[in-house]
Structures are given as structure tokens and as C-alpha cells.
Design an enzyme around this catalytic site. Structure first.
Site, PDB file in Angstrom:
ATOM      1  N   VAL A  70       0.851  -1.191   0.000  1.00 33.54           N
ATOM      2  CA  VAL A  70       0.000   0.000   0.000  1.00 33.54           C
ATOM      3  C   VAL A  70       0.888   1.242   0.000  1.00 33.54           C
ATOM      4  CG1 VAL A  70      -1.661   1.350   1.361  1.00 33.54           C
ATOM      5  CG2 VAL A  70      -1.887  -1.146   1.229  1.00 33.54           C
ATOM      6  N   ALA A 115       4.416   4.193   2.882  1.00 39.50           N
ATOM      7  CA  ALA A 115       4.015   2.939   2.235  1.00 39.50           C
ATOM      8  C   ALA A 115       4.243   1.789   3.210  1.00 39.50           C
ATOM      9  CB  ALA A 115       4.827   2.722   0.966  1.00 39.50           C
ATOM     10  N   LYS A 116       3.729   0.656   2.924  1.00 40.68           N
ATOM     11  CA  LYS A 116       3.981  -0.550   3.728  1.00 40.68           C
ATOM     12  C   LYS A 116       3.582  -1.762   2.916  1.00 40.68           C
ATOM     13  CE  LYS A 116       5.460  -1.239   7.994  1.00 40.68           C
ATOM     14  NZ  LYS A 116       6.400  -0.375   8.699  1.00 40.68           N
ATOM     15  N   GLY A 117       4.161  -2.909   3.251  1.00 39.36           N
ATOM     16  CA  GLY A 117       3.796  -4.129   2.543  1.00 39.36           C
ATOM     17  C   GLY A 117       3.904  -5.324   3.457  1.00 39.36           C
ATOM     18  N   ASP A 156      10.934  -5.144   8.084  1.00 36.40           N
ATOM     19  CA  ASP A 156       9.936  -4.962   9.144  1.00 36.40           C
ATOM     20  C   ASP A 156       9.872  -6.288   9.897  1.00 36.40           C
ATOM     21  OD1 ASP A 156       7.648  -2.693   9.640  1.00 36.40           O
ATOM     22  OD2 ASP A 156       6.880  -4.653  10.171  1.00 36.40           O
TER      23      ASP A 156
END
Ligand code: NAD
Length: 460
Positions: A70, A115-117, A156
Site C-alpha cells: 500500500v 508505504a507498507k507491505g 519490518d
């Protein structure tokens, strides 16, 4: 616990999308009309990608994994945020974390968006070869959704430098012939990683706390010398922070991991704790310490409580029992909005995630700059820049908090006025006012972002 508290426990809304919106709504109260017009734009992620992909396991079976990426906002620069591997990864969680990244980058003043995934998988049940296959397949499914100037992943939960090396390699295979090092940060040192990146979040958190307690917002905690510090989550961030606090003269009185916690009023020997964890897989059972459950650990005696494990750890059902004078969010979202309110009313300051754990993305930015310029900075250079940026961010948040508190008093809140104490040389604020540090931090971040949004203009 009172019947009234029990009643409200049942009604705490822990839905991450709701929490994100609630926090944005709260800060809007303090911002101007031009910013409020942008509420929906700020609340909605710009782009969400969901993928499902097959992976051949080592036993010959084929499993299908779900992954997400995202980008919440790219106004200030390319999307930036980690990729996590965890069974509980969902699109909602990734969106929540991407939004936090937007605020964090804006607050710490790096030219990145948020953002992040993540991939829903349990790395404890996977072999390194299977994790590598998942990584390569996930990145190839994302295709051009990531890129050195569009969206830049990082490590992460349950991903690390090795995972980042596979991400770089996969992307580089698919986009040959140019410098692709800046497509991902948190890489190994010999593949363009930065000195100090692995320790950056814990070290940055220490710099932030050190600066914060010098601002007089925690009147009974003005020095780290002899301060009692409990750390939930003795992993990367928690253990690096523990070492830094110890070197500054603090006593690490409590540490915990997924198995539980341990406490020793005279201070825990960190070397023994690492050895015990290496041998037994947990800090629980460390000789000379008292064992605590997860629940008891969070509520145990200390002056500084560092939450470096999971989200929603301090909620309305345990916020009344927190003993610390300062709670520090090393993880993302460990204190719920309901708990924020209770802690604020009790005069306990919360150093919010977007400030306290921003050291990681800051040094990721340094890595990205080094990759783009084909440079390598010394560790001392990285740490000096990290310290200075963290201190500036703390000062900005504290100043903003003071301004917002003053405005609230000027607006006539009797309750707040009664909390103002005048000393001989200056007006000193005690910590229990309605506006909290999180709101002050968000106000800075959102104002910066909205200013640029308005300058760029809503397209077309
Ligand atoms: P990590 O995996 O190295 O460590 C996490 C630790 O938490 C482990 O020791 C684990 O055993 C422990 N843990 C898990 N469940 C627990 C529980 N219920 N109670 C107590 N401990 C528990 O992860 P990390 O890199 O140290 O990250 C910690 C937190 O900080 C995560 O929430 C992460 O998203 C956040 N964070 C990390 C970075 C970074 O650069 N590493 C940056 C920003 C935010």
C-alpha cells in the site's frame, strides 16, 4: 478495576482503520480550514495492491500466499515503508502502517511518502529457501509497483537484511542496466547498506527520550542516570535501546519477549540476558530475576516503559494500572486511543511512534541518498545526523505541544488552567493537559504535508 472501567473495556474499538481515522479527526480540531478540506485525501491510501502467488515448498507441495503493498501518500516523495512477514498480515493492517509512515516521514522531515507491505506467512514454519522463493515471487508480482523513485521497501517484522538482498536482486534482474540499489533499504553493508541502519531505530529512540526528558515535561524524571527502564520486546529495537540506556546510566529493570517478562529492581545484566535468550530462546528464567506474565509486565514498576513488540498493548483495560511516568512507543500503535486519553488524564506522557521510532526510516533515507550518490558515509557521520534530526523533531513536537496547550487555555478551559503552574523563572507545564504529544506530532506532520499538497495543486 471499577464497574465503569469494565463497561468501557467492552466498547473499545481496536479496528485499525477506525483508529487511524479517529486520530486524524482529533488532530483536525487544531488545524485550519484549508487543511480540513483535505481530510478525505489524507485518510484514504493512494494505491493498494493485493496479490496471490504460488510457491513450491521444499516437500514438493504448492502453497498460495497473499501479499499486499500500500502506498498511502506520495506528496513529499516516493513511498517508503517496510515489508513484514507475519501470519496476521492483512490489507487493513498494511494500510494503517502505511498511513503512519506518511506522518512519520513528514514529521521527521525526509522527502518520502508513506508505504507498507507484507505477506501473510509464518517464517518460523518456513525454511530459508522457502522464504527466498516467497520473497522473489512477491517482488516479481509487484512488478513496477515498487521502484527507486516510486516506492522503496525496507525490513519490518520477520524480514531482515537478507530479505532485502533478495528483494534488490529480484528487482535488479527484472530491471537490468541501471543503478537499482536505491530500490530497497536495510540491505547488507556489502550490497549498499548503510552503517548504523540496523541499530538506527533503537538508537534514535534513545536520542529522542534523552532529549525529551530534558524539556521538563516529566517533572519527576529529569535524568536517565539511575532511571528504571522496562522494555517490552527484547528484539532488535528493544535490545539496542536497552544498551544505549544502560550506557547513559539507566537501570534496565525489566525486559520481555514473546514468552513473557523478567524483572530485577537492581538492574538486569544485558550480556547475561542475551546469552540466556541465545541458549533458551527466551529471556524468561534468567537467573536472579522475577518472572512476569505479559499482562503483569506492562503494569510493573518503572519510570520509563518502552513498548517494542506489538500494537494495542496498552488499552483501556490496563492503562489505569501503568506505573511509568513516560511511555515510549517503539512499536507502531502499541497505545490505543482509549489508553491515550487515560494516560493523558493521569499525567503520563506518551512519546508517540511517529516520533520515537522514526530513526529507522531516517537512516533508511541516508542509505537511499548514499546509494543514489554512490557514496558511503562513516558510522559517526550517520549517528551525528540521526541524533540531530531526532532532537530537532522532539523540540518541534514539544514546542508545538506548548503552543497548542496555550491555545487551549486561552480558549478558556478551566480544567487546563488549573494545571498550569507558575515557577519563579518561567511558566512550567505539568503534563496532564487535553492535547497530547501524539496530536502535536501529527499536527506538524499534517501541516507540512498539506502545505506541499496545496503548493503542488490537486491534479489536474
Ligand atoms: P524483532 O522481531 O527483532 O523483536 C520483537 C520482539 O518482540 C521479539 O523479541 C519478540 O519475542 C517480542 N515479542 C513478541 N510478542 C511479544 C509480546 N506479546 N510481549 C513481549 N514481547 C513480545 O522486531 P524489532 O525490529 O525489534 O521491532 C519491534 C517493533 O518495533 C515492531 O513492532 C516493529 O514494527 C517496530 N519498528 C521496528 C523498526 C525497525 O527498524 N526494526 C522501525 C520502526 C518500528
Amino acid at each position: 478495576m471499577t464497574a465503569e472501567q469494565n463497561q468501557s473495556d467492552a466498547s473499545e474499538d481496536l479496528d485499525l482503520t477506525h483508529i487511524s481515522r479517529q486520530r486524524l479527526e482529533r488532530v483536525m480540531v487544531y488545524l485550519d480550514d484549508a487543511t480540513r478540506v483535505l481530510f478525505d485525501f489524507l485518510n484514504a491510501p493512494r494505491r493498494s495492491v493485493s496479490v496471490s502467488f504460488p510457491v513450491e515448498m521444499e516437500d514438493g507441495s504448492v502453497r498460495v500466499f497473499k501479499g499486499y503493498r500500500v502506498v498511502h501518500n506520495r506528496t513529499l516523495g516516493p513511498g517508503k515503508g517496510g515489508i513484514r512477514y507475519h501470519p496476521d498480515v492483512t490489507l487493513d493492517e498494511v494500510s494503517f502502517l502505511a498511513t503512519l509512515m506518511t506522518w512519520k516521514c513528514a514529521l521527521i522531515d525526509v522527502p518520502f511518502g508513506g508505504a507498507k507491505g507484507g505477506v501473510a506467512c509464518d517464517t518460523k514454519q518456513l525454511s530459508p529457501i522457502e522464504i527466498r522463493r516467497i520473497t522473489r515471487r512477491f517482488i516479481s508480482e509487484l512488478g513496477n509497483a515498487i521502484g527507486p523513485h516510486t516506492d522503496i521497501p525496507a525490513p519490518d517484522l520477520y524480514t531482515n537484511a537478507q530479505t532485502m538482498a533478495w528483494i534488490y536482486d529480484t528487482y535488479d534482474m527484472l530491471h537490468p542496466g541501471k543503478n537499482n540499489l536505491p530500490v530497497v533499504t536495510g540491505k547488507p553493508l556489502d550490497i549498499g547498506g548503510s552503517e548504523g541502519r540496523e541499530e538506527a531505530t533503537g538508537r534514535g529512540l534513545f536520542f529522542a527520550v534523552q532529549r525529551f526528558i530534558s524539556t521538563n515535561l516529566t517533572p519527576e524524571l529529569t535524568t536517565l542516570e539511575g532511571a528504571h527502564v522496562n522494555i517490552q520486546g527484547f528484539g532488535n529495537v528493544g535490545s539496542i535501546a536497552a544498551q544505549a540506556f544502560k550506557e547513559a546510566g539507566a537501570l534496565i529493570t525489566g525486559i520481555s519477549d514473546s514468552e513473557g517478562g523478567v524483572y530485577c529492581e537492581d538492574g538486569i545484566d544485558l550480556e547475561s540476558a542475551h546469552d540466556h535468550k541465545d541458549t533458551h530462546g527466551t529471556v524468561v528464567g534468567l537467573p536472579g530475576t522475577q518472572s512476569l506474565t505479559h499482562e503483569a509486565f506492562v503494569e510493573h514498576d518503572c519510570q520509563i516503559l518502552i513498548l517494542a513488540a506489538l500494537n494495542n498493548e496498552v488499552r483501556i483495560d490496563n492503562a489505569h494500572n501503568i506505573k511509568a511516568q513516560l511511555v515510549v512507543e517503539a512499536a507502531n500503535g502499541p497505545v490505543t486511543p482509549g489508553a491515550d486519553k487515560i494516560l493523558n488524564e493521569r499525567g503520563i506522557q506518551v512519546l508517540p511512534d511517529i516520533l520515537a521510532n522514526a530513526g529507522g526510516v531516517l537512516v533508511s533515507y541516508f542509505e537511499w541518498v548514499q546509494n543514489n550518490e554512490n557514496e558511503r558515509w562513516e558510522l559517526s557521520q550517520v549517528n551525528a545526523k540521526l541524533k540531530s534530526k531526532m532532537q530537532n523533531a522532539v523540540d518541534a513536537v514539544v514546542n508545538r505541544w506548548r503552543t497548542l496547550s496555550t491555545e487551549e487555555i486561552a480558549n478558556g478551559s478551566q480544567e487546563l488552567r488549573s494545571l498550569q503552574e507558575t515557577t519563579d523563572d518561567e511558566t512550567q507545564w505539568v503534563s496532564s493537559t487535553q492535547v497530547d504529544l501524539r496530536t502535536a506530532a501529527l499536527a506538524i506532520a499534517i501541516e507540512r504535508l498539506c502545505k506541499v499538497t496545496i503548493e503542488r495543486g490537486v491534479w489536474p
